[in-house]
Design an enzyme around this catalytic site. Structure first.
Site, PDB file in Angstrom:
ATOM      1  N   GLY A 223       0.848  -1.191   0.000  1.00 27.06           N
ATOM      2  CA  GLY A 223       0.000   0.000   0.000  1.00 27.06           C
ATOM      3  C   GLY A 223       0.876   1.229   0.000  1.00 27.06           C
ATOM      4  O   GLY A 223       2.091   1.136   0.184  1.00 27.06           O
TER       5      GLY A 223
ATOM      6  N   CYS B 165       5.371  -6.262   0.976  1.00 29.62           N
ATOM      7  CA  CYS B 165       5.769  -4.868   1.121  1.00 29.62           C
ATOM      8  C   CYS B 165       5.189  -4.260   2.405  1.00 29.62           C
ATOM      9  O   CYS B 165       5.586  -4.646   3.497  1.00 29.62           O
ATOM     10  CB  CYS B 165       5.364  -4.100  -0.133  1.00 29.62           C
ATOM     11  SG  CYS B 165       6.241  -2.548  -0.290  1.00 29.62           S
ATOM     12  N   TYR B 166       4.221  -3.356   2.297  1.00 28.63           N
ATOM     13  CA  TYR B 166       3.633  -2.761   3.508  1.00 28.63           C
ATOM     14  C   TYR B 166       3.162  -3.843   4.477  1.00 28.63           C
ATOM     15  O   TYR B 166       3.326  -3.722   5.691  1.00 28.63           O
ATOM     16  CB  TYR B 166       2.449  -1.868   3.105  1.00 28.63           C
ATOM     17  CG  TYR B 166       1.766  -1.170   4.271  1.00 28.63           C
ATOM     18  CD1 TYR B 166       2.297   0.002   4.798  1.00 28.63           C
ATOM     19  CD2 TYR B 166       0.595  -1.678   4.829  1.00 28.63           C
ATOM     20  CE1 TYR B 166       1.678   0.654   5.861  1.00 28.63           C
ATOM     21  CE2 TYR B 166      -0.028  -1.038   5.893  1.00 28.63           C
ATOM     22  CZ  TYR B 166       0.516   0.136   6.406  1.00 28.63           C
ATOM     23  OH  TYR B 166      -0.101   0.767   7.458  1.00 28.63           O
TER      24      TYR B 166
ATOM     25  N   HIS C   7       7.627  -7.371  -4.772  1.00 26.37           N
ATOM     26  CA  HIS C   7       6.258  -7.647  -5.250  1.00 26.37           C
ATOM     27  C   HIS C   7       6.197  -8.912  -6.113  1.00 26.37           C
ATOM     28  O   HIS C   7       6.450  -8.847  -7.313  1.00 26.37           O
ATOM     29  CB  HIS C   7       5.743  -6.444  -6.042  1.00 26.37           C
ATOM     30  CG  HIS C   7       5.426  -5.279  -5.169  1.00 26.37           C
ATOM     31  ND1 HIS C   7       4.219  -5.136  -4.530  1.00 26.37           N
ATOM     32  CD2 HIS C   7       6.185  -4.235  -4.776  1.00 26.37           C
ATOM     33  CE1 HIS C   7       4.234  -4.043  -3.795  1.00 26.37           C
ATOM     34  NE2 HIS C   7       5.423  -3.472  -3.923  1.00 26.37           N
TER      35      HIS C   7
ATOM     36  N   SER D 270     -25.921  -6.324 -24.671  1.00 27.58           N
ATOM     37  CA  SER D 270     -25.316  -5.254 -25.479  1.00 27.58           C
ATOM     38  C   SER D 270     -24.452  -5.819 -26.597  1.00 27.58           C
ATOM     39  O   SER D 270     -24.078  -5.115 -27.522  1.00 27.58           O
ATOM     40  CB  SER D 270     -24.440  -4.382 -24.588  1.00 27.58           C
ATOM     41  OG  SER D 270     -23.268  -5.107 -24.210  1.00 27.58           O
ATOM     42  N   GLY D 271     -24.101  -7.109 -26.464  1.00 29.83           N
ATOM     43  CA  GLY D 271     -23.187  -7.687 -27.443  1.00 29.83           C
ATOM     44  C   GLY D 271     -21.745  -7.638 -26.962  1.00 29.83           C
ATOM     45  O   GLY D 271     -20.846  -8.129 -27.619  1.00 29.83           O
ATOM     46  N   GLY D 272     -21.519  -7.036 -25.798  1.00 27.16           N
ATOM     47  CA  GLY D 272     -20.179  -7.025 -25.207  1.00 27.16           C
ATOM     48  C   GLY D 272     -19.903  -8.349 -24.502  1.00 27.16           C
ATOM     49  O   GLY D 272     -20.792  -9.199 -24.396  1.00 27.16           O
ATOM     50  N   VAL D 273     -18.673  -8.514 -24.011  1.00 32.34           N
ATOM     51  CA  VAL D 273     -18.265  -9.786 -23.408  1.00 32.34           C
ATOM     52  C   VAL D 273     -19.145 -10.158 -22.208  1.00 32.34           C
ATOM     53  O   VAL D 273     -19.634 -11.290 -22.099  1.00 32.34           O
ATOM     54  CB  VAL D 273     -16.801  -9.697 -22.891  1.00 32.34           C
ATOM     55  CG1 VAL D 273     -16.337 -11.034 -22.349  1.00 32.34           C
ATOM     56  CG2 VAL D 273     -15.887  -9.214 -23.978  1.00 32.34           C
ATOM     57  N   ASP D 274     -19.365  -9.191 -21.310  1.00 37.42           N
ATOM     58  CA  ASP D 274     -20.032  -9.520 -20.053  1.00 37.42           C
ATOM     59  C   ASP D 274     -21.504  -9.891 -20.251  1.00 37.42           C
ATOM     60  O   ASP D 274     -21.959 -10.930 -19.777  1.00 37.42           O
ATOM     61  CB  ASP D 274     -19.916  -8.356 -19.057  1.00 37.42           C
ATOM     62  CG  ASP D 274     -18.482  -7.892 -18.913  1.00 37.42           C
ATOM     63  OD1 ASP D 274     -17.585  -8.705 -19.225  1.00 37.42           O
ATOM     64  OD2 ASP D 274     -18.264  -6.743 -18.511  1.00 37.42           O
TER      65      ASP D 274
ATOM     66  N   SER E   7     -22.982 -10.782 -22.918  1.00 38.50           N
ATOM     67  CA  SER E   7     -23.119 -11.973 -23.761  1.00 38.50           C
ATOM     68  C   SER E   7     -22.877 -13.235 -22.939  1.00 38.50           C
ATOM     69  O   SER E   7     -23.603 -14.217 -23.061  1.00 38.50           O
ATOM     70  CB  SER E   7     -22.117 -11.934 -24.917  1.00 38.50           C
ATOM     71  OG  SER E   7     -22.327 -10.796 -25.699  1.00 38.50           O
TER      72      SER E   7
ATOM     73  N   LYS F 114     -12.298  -9.907 -15.207  1.00 37.16           N
ATOM     74  CA  LYS F 114     -12.559  -9.906 -16.651  1.00 37.16           C
ATOM     75  C   LYS F 114     -11.931 -11.111 -17.372  1.00 37.16           C
ATOM     76  O   LYS F 114     -12.574 -11.743 -18.214  1.00 37.16           O
ATOM     77  CB  LYS F 114     -12.004  -8.606 -17.248  1.00 37.16           C
ATOM     78  CG  LYS F 114     -12.416  -8.355 -18.664  1.00 37.16           C
ATOM     79  CD  LYS F 114     -13.757  -7.702 -18.701  1.00 37.16           C
ATOM     80  CE  LYS F 114     -14.191  -7.300 -20.085  1.00 37.16           C
ATOM     81  NZ  LYS F 114     -15.461  -6.555 -20.032  1.00 37.16           N
TER      82      LYS F 114
END
Ligand code: XMP
Length: 515
Positions: free
Chosen positions: A55, A82-83, A169, A223-227, A229, A371
């Protein structure tokens, strides 16, 4: 199926999100929880391991975020990053000091202890450092596992208590074998099983959807988008014809896109699909409007109005499926974890941007997924690649890529330009590498010469960017040959454009879309 569960405690948004994604890549279920989550909650959720993220704070800052002080004695294995490491060291009696020289970037890490976290590792790897403070004195019972030239205590651990900390990291790609460190933590230290797989998710999700929806009907805005659909196909797999999808065409889609969407869903999936051609209404609503925010508002509001009117016609429809993803959930649930700037730069309207007082019960089967997991899921259930690998497309569509007034004629011009840009980028094999590539139609006419005639025609801009999350973006250094091809095709194949410019601005200070 009950999945083993590793929690990432959030001490900094981007860090936590990236770590959670890495754990999921190891097929172990992972969620981000607030940094001060109580031991009771962690035990109730049967957490098998905890990763404390990095962070921006220093452990000595006034009001620096803290974890539940009982965490270290909870018996749950912990990996600090890290933090997180500094917090653990300080809490357990070690000492943390600001570095005189901040260590940043690629650094050689020398490994002393090749068990647990570093099981199977060579003596030396490259790690990615980014810190201002570091642990200078070990807490009791801890030993050094690895060090760098400037940070001798770069990885520390207490094997008996299963507490580990790394100053670098492991979640970023620049750390060699970083994912293996995370794998070692979740498999070797925490004993998690790799059950979080797409196949298992689909099985579980279909079962859950069947139980929730029962014999009722469910609606989905497609909408035809990935999600949207992927949600549609998944819900369809679970409850078949009880699902109705509604695709509202506002008239600002890309060339032939509306037709393609209808075809894919009705032919490939036999999904009940209502295609609402509302383009005339939308064009009427934004006639004469040139202000970008005003355009966005009017389109967003009209979308809601059309959706409500059409939904009413369908009779009793208690459920609504939405393609909400995990990042949307955490952004709204965890204070301090919003990546969005406080100032409203643009009003983003999603096709899922439905009214707040909506009367439906929401079904959000993707709300635990990132995603890339949605893409894997979509592929597995047969959503065609042209949808899965589609670059993001804004809810208001081409309307916000036509600067100035939006008319059916100008949409048609932009559809042609967009089609040329996208098809040439695809031909050059760069479509998947770019975050977005598209054309913008400018409200400027310039003088040109074609044959021996003077022309006075529109200017088109080409925009292509690389990005990982759209929060920042670089303009893409497209090959000159590709730009040349795009420009030639645009000027030769459209009668309305005689000049093409390439947008060479990054975000910030520009944004990806022009409006
Ligand atoms: P900007 O232009 O703000 O865009 O840099 C960031 C990303 O968001 C997309 N975008 C939208 N997506 N509805 C959406 O669903 C919208 O209204 C919208 N506006 C912008 C943009 O394409 C980019 O990927």
């Amino acid at each position: 199926m009950k999945h083993d569960f590793v929690a990432v405690l959030d001490f900094g948004a981007q860090y936590a999100m990236l770590i959670a994604r890495r754990v999921r890549e190891c097929n172990v279920y992972c969620e981000i929880l607030p940094h001060n989550v109580s031991i009771e909650e962690l035990k109730r959720r049967k957490v098998k391991g905890i990763i404390i993220s990095g962070g921006p704070a220093s452990v000595y800052d006034k009001g620096a975020p803290q974890a539940d002080p009982r965490l270290w004695k909870s018996g749950i294995p912990i990996l600090g990053i890290c933090y997180g490491t500094q917090l653990m060291a300080k809490a357990l009696g070690g000492q943390v000091k600001p570095e005189r020289k901040k260590e940043y970037g690629r650094t050689e890490l020398f490994i002393d202890d090749q068990t647990d976290l570093f099981a199977g590792f060579p003596k030396q790897i490259i790690c990615w450092m980014s810190h201002g403070d570091s642990v200078v004195k070990l807490p009791k019972g801890f030993k050094v596992l690895a060090g760098t030239k400037n940070t001798p205590l770069a990885a520390i651990g207490n094997h008996d208590r299963q507490l580990y900390g790394v100053q670098f990291h492991p979640e970023v790609v620049h750390t060699e074998r970083g994912t293996e460190i995370i794998k070692n933590f979740v498999y070797v230290v925490c004993g998690c099983r790799p059950t979080w797989t797409t196949k298992n998710f689909i099985q579980g999700s279909i079962k859950e959807l069947k139980e929730t929806i029962g014999k009722e009907k469910i609606l989905c805005a497609l909408s035809g988008g990935v999600d949207s659909s992927t949600v549609s196909v998944l819900v369809n797999k679970a409850v078949g014809k009880q699902l109705t999808c509604m695709f509202i065409d506002q008239g600002f889609m890309r060339k032939n896109e509306a037709k393609k969407i209808v075809e894919v869903f009705t032919r490939n999936f036999k999904i009940n699909l209502i295609h609402v051609d509302a383009s005339q209404r939308f064009f009427a609503k934004i006639k004469g409007v040139t202000d970008p925010e005003e355009k966005r508002h009017r389109i967003g509001n009209e979308f809601i109005r059309v959706f409500e009117e059409e939904a009413k016609k369908l009779g009793k429809m208690p459920f609504l499926a939405q393609g909400t993803l995990y990042p949307d959930v955490i952004e709204s649930a965890v204070p301090g974890l919003t990546a969005t700037t406080a100032v409203r730069i643009k009003t983003h309207h999603n096709v899922g941007g439905l009214p707040k007082d909506i009367k439906f019960k929401l079904v959000e089967p993707l709300k635990k997924l990132f995603k890339d997991e949605v893409r894997a899921l979509g592929r597995e259930i047969g959503v065609p690649d042209e949808i899965i690998s589609r670059q993001p497309f804004p809810g208001p569509g081409l309307a916000i890529r036509i600067i100035g007034e939006v008319t059916p004629e100008r949409v048609k011009i932009l559809q042609t330009l967009d089609d040329i840009v996208v098809s040439e980028v695809k031909k050059a094999g760069l479509y998947k590498e770019l975050w977005q590539s598209f054309a913008v139609l400018l409200p400027i006419r310039t003088v040109g010469v074609m044959g021996d005639k003077r022309t006075y025609l529109n200017t088109a801009a080409v925009r292509a960017v690389t990005s990982t999350d759209a929060m920042t973006a670089d303009w893409a250094k497209l090959p000159y040959e590709l730009l040349d091809k795009i420009s030639n095709r645009i000027i030769n194949e459209t009668k309305e454009v005689n000049r093409v410019v390439y947008d060479i601005s990054s975000k910030p200070p520009s944004t990806i879309e022009w409006e």
